[in-house]
Design an enzyme around this catalytic site. Structure first.
Site, PDB file in Angstrom:
ATOM      1  N   LYS A  87       0.750  -1.278  -0.072  1.00 54.92           N
ATOM      2  CA  LYS A  87      -0.015   0.039   0.111  1.00 54.92           C
ATOM      3  C   LYS A  87       0.854   1.112  -0.053  1.00 54.92           C
ATOM      4  CE  LYS A  87      -4.253  -1.784   0.317  1.00 54.92           C
ATOM      5  NZ  LYS A  87      -5.169  -1.676  -1.174  1.00 54.92           N
ATOM      6  N   GLU A 109      -9.995   5.629   2.848  1.00 52.96           N
ATOM      7  CA  GLU A 109     -10.707   4.241   3.312  1.00 52.96           C
ATOM      8  C   GLU A 109      -9.644   3.237   3.833  1.00 52.96           C
ATOM      9  OE1 GLU A 109     -10.215   4.841   0.299  1.00 52.96           O
ATOM     10  OE2 GLU A 109      -9.432   2.653  -0.221  1.00 52.96           O
ATOM     11  N   SER A 376       1.421  -9.416  -0.791  1.00 55.29           N
ATOM     12  CA  SER A 376       1.228  -8.205  -0.902  1.00 55.29           C
ATOM     13  C   SER A 376       1.879  -7.520   0.662  1.00 55.29           C
ATOM     14  CB  SER A 376      -0.021  -7.833  -1.158  1.00 55.29           C
ATOM     15  OG  SER A 376      -0.925  -8.806  -0.631  1.00 55.29           O
TER      16      SER A 376
END
Lengths: 396, 258
Positions: A87, A109, A376
């Protein structure tokens, strides 16, 4: 890969209230200007390398390869990035862009909390205010990440509307953006929402496949046969796929969260169970009922617990360039434990969906084939929830 | 051109909004008849959506109540058909793109026109996306109503130039809901619309709840839209809301009638 601006085949578009139109137009203009600006790219690369710890490693999972006795398995270690997931790649890009645009406040969010933590981190680093919307249910199952965001100086707003999960956090962040636009950038965390977000987020995440390509060519002298990543909105998968889209020999496999199974209502597998619709600013596939009401989806993974998928994935599915498979909670939890015990790497429960599919696929492939799994994120945040899943009650 | 223009020929138009099926369709049907009798010039019928991103908490709550009660698009069409035996004022739907798209835009427009609807408002379909919807509704004689917002600035002219039915002027930033003050320069917004399209009526919505606010807004425009203030009454009184809502509509219509 866009045809018409902001469209991927029939998918994408800008289905948002008029109040936000000038904001997304302004963002599009700013992005078009800065994406080719060497100074901006230099600053971003410096942040990614010096601060976030890029490039991330491409690790040969030798023990896993031996145990499965099929294709050779490499792990792209996005879990080693600062803040613990992919991210941060997107967030540093968007925060820097927002700052250039004169914005002083970031809203976001978050599902599992990884995007929220990354946004709070970037805001702190760049001296910006930060407000994160998170479904009430997710604040409970990811309490550690809530604490991290607060520690980083962000305000966390629990969202109680709807199913109190990721989709409601997105809705609430969109509502907040219509309320305060002048000084605020909506730092969307996935390759979704109205144009230009799917393109911006994909471009910032494309560093993943750029690195995989360089690293695998160096290690193996050839491209992989398959790249596997988990898909909720789809940002880590899009990042891992993007630079391979033109290489037709590379299978691109997205792993959706099947929850308790795609034949149950407790699933979040959008491509496998959804249909074409319009929601959260985009046309794409969504889990919905016959009247277009968005379905209350379910997955053990808060980060994949979303009823839609990014428009570029929807298009890759339409043209058959990428495959989207469904992985259940049970399979993901098994893979979470398997990777921890086999390689000493605790993956995020989201990423464990990709590991689970690789465990099925690798034994069916010859030993001279190569699979890359995008890890990830790291799984520290999930330990308490997985313990509970296994019937062990631990305190975080 | 649909008969929406008739709504603006009786002084300033008062345009109430209700969420269909909150708390049930029988009550909605009764309220629509009562609002027409109390002076409503046009009524917006909300088709509930699971995730109404342009709504504040009051209308979100109504959407949830309606959907929990089992209302569907088809049952709303049947209610309109019953209403059209006697209700004469223009009626427009307000809902979200996915409700229309998933039904099949052509099938939705055909059915809506057939039961007697005059227009549609889709708050998540801006100017850039309207060609997917507006021509389909036009084909069946329905107006696709466009919104302009305080942030629209240079966009007002092109939106107004292609507007149908009326222009929905959003008074404030943010989502629907009652507001104490409305600070946007509504006069300037309406002036821009009129310069681009002298024929099109302008109605102002978002945040209006009191007769004083309505009166002030009506000085700048051709009509006033009220949603949350009515939906709140329905939320509190449920099946017993008719008297309160009728009284409120009469009071609001009187306030804007000069």
């Amino acid at each position: 890969m866009e045809q018409k601006e902001g469209r991927f085949g029939v998918h994408g578009g800008q289905y948002i209230p008029e109040t936000l139109m000038n904001a997304v137009i302004e963002l599009d203009k700013a992005y078009s200007r800065y994406k080719n600006d060497p100074e901006f790219q230099r600053e971003l690369t410096a942040l990614l390398n010096e601060y976030a710890g890029r490039p991330s490693r491409l690790y040969y999972a030798e023990k896993m390869t031996e145990k499965l006795s099929g294709a050779k398995i490499y792990l792209k270690r996005e879990d080693l990035n600062h803040t613990g997931s992919h991210k941060i790649n997107n967030v540093l890009g968007q925060a820097l862009l927002a700052k250039k645009m004169g914005k002083t406040r970031l809203i976001a969010e978050t599902g599992a909390g990884q995007h929220g933590v990354a946004t709070a981190t970037a805001a702190t680093l760049l001296g910006m205010e930060c407000v994160v919307f998170m479904g009430k249910e997710d604040t409970e199952r990811q309490a550690l990440n809530v604490y991290r965001m607060k520690l980083l100086g962000a305000e966390v707003i629990p969202v109680t509307t709807g199913t109190a999960t990721l989709k409601d956090a997105v809705s609430e962040a969109m509502r907040e953006w219509t309320n305060r636009i002048d000084d605020t950038h909506y730092c969307l965390g996935s390759v979704m929402g109205p144009h230009p977000f799917p393109t911006i987020v994909r471009d910032f995440q494309a560093v993943i496949s750029r690195e995989i390509k360089e690293q695998i060519l160096e290690k193996e002298g050839r491209l992989p046969d398959a790249v596997i990543a988990c898909v909720g909105g789809g940002s880590n998968a899009m990042g891992a796929f993007y630079n391979f889209i033109g290489d037709s020999s590379v299978r691109l496999i997205g792993c959706e969260a099947a929850g308790r199974g795609i034949d149950t209502f407790e699933t979040a597998a959008t491509i496998n169970t959804g249909k074409l619709g319009i929601f959260h600013g985009m046309k794409s596939y969504f889990c919905q009922d016959e009247y277009g009401q968005i379905a209350p989806v379910y997955s053990i993974s808060a980060g994949l617990d979303y009823p839609g998928i990014g428009p570029e994935h929807a298009w890759l599915h339409d043209i058959g360039r990428a495959e989207y498979v469904a992985v259940t909670d049970e399979e993901a939890v098994n893979a979470f434990e398997y990777l921890s015990k086999t390689e000493g790497i605790i993956p995020a429960i989201e990423s464990a969906h990709a590991v689970a599919y690789a465990m099925k696929l690798a034994p069916q492939m010859d030993k001279d084939k190569i699979i890359v799994i995008n890890i990830s994120g790291r799984g520290d945040k999930d330990c308490a929830a997985i313990a509970r899943y296994r019937g062990e009650n631990i305190y975080e | 051109m649909s008969k929406i223009k008739n709504a603006f020929q009786n002084g300033k138009a008062f345009i109430p909004f209700v969420t269909c099926g909150d708390p049930n369709l029988e009550t909605t049907e009764q309220l629509i008849r009562a609002m027409e009798k109390s002076g409503a010039d046009l009524i917006e019928l909300g088709i509930p959506f699971s995730d109404p991103t342009a709504e504040g908490p009051v209308i979100q709550g109504a959407n949830l109540r309606a959907l929990s009660g089992g209302v569907t698009t088809d049952r709303i069409f049947e209610m309109v058909r019953r209403l059209r035996r006697d209700v004469k004022i223009p009626l427009v739907f307000m809902t979200y793109a996915n409700v229309v798209f998933s039904y099949g835009t052509e099938r939705f427009a055909q059915k809506a026109a057939e039961v007697g609807m005059d227009g549609i408002i889709l708050p998540d379909v801006p100017f850039e996306e309207k060609e997917e919807f507006a021509p389909v509704f036009r084909k069946y004689g329905m107006d696709f109503i466009s919104l302009i917002a305080p942030t629209s600035s240079d966009r007002v002219t092109k939106i107004a130039a292609e507007a149908e039915g009326f222009v929905y002027c959003v008074s404030s930033l943010g989502v629907t809901g009652v507001r104490k003050d409305i600070t946007t320069d509504i006069g300037a917004m309406v002036k821009l619309v009129r310069e681009a399209n002298p024929e099109i009526p302008c109605a102002i919505g978002f945040g209006i709840s009191t007769p004083e606010q309505a009166k002030k807004m009506a000085q700048h425009a051709d009509g006033v839209i009220v949603g949350s203030a009515i939906v709140r009454q329905i939320g509190e009184l449920g099946e017993e809301a008719e008297k309160a809502v009728s009284g409120y509509v009469s009071e609001m219509k009187a306030a804007i009638t000069i």
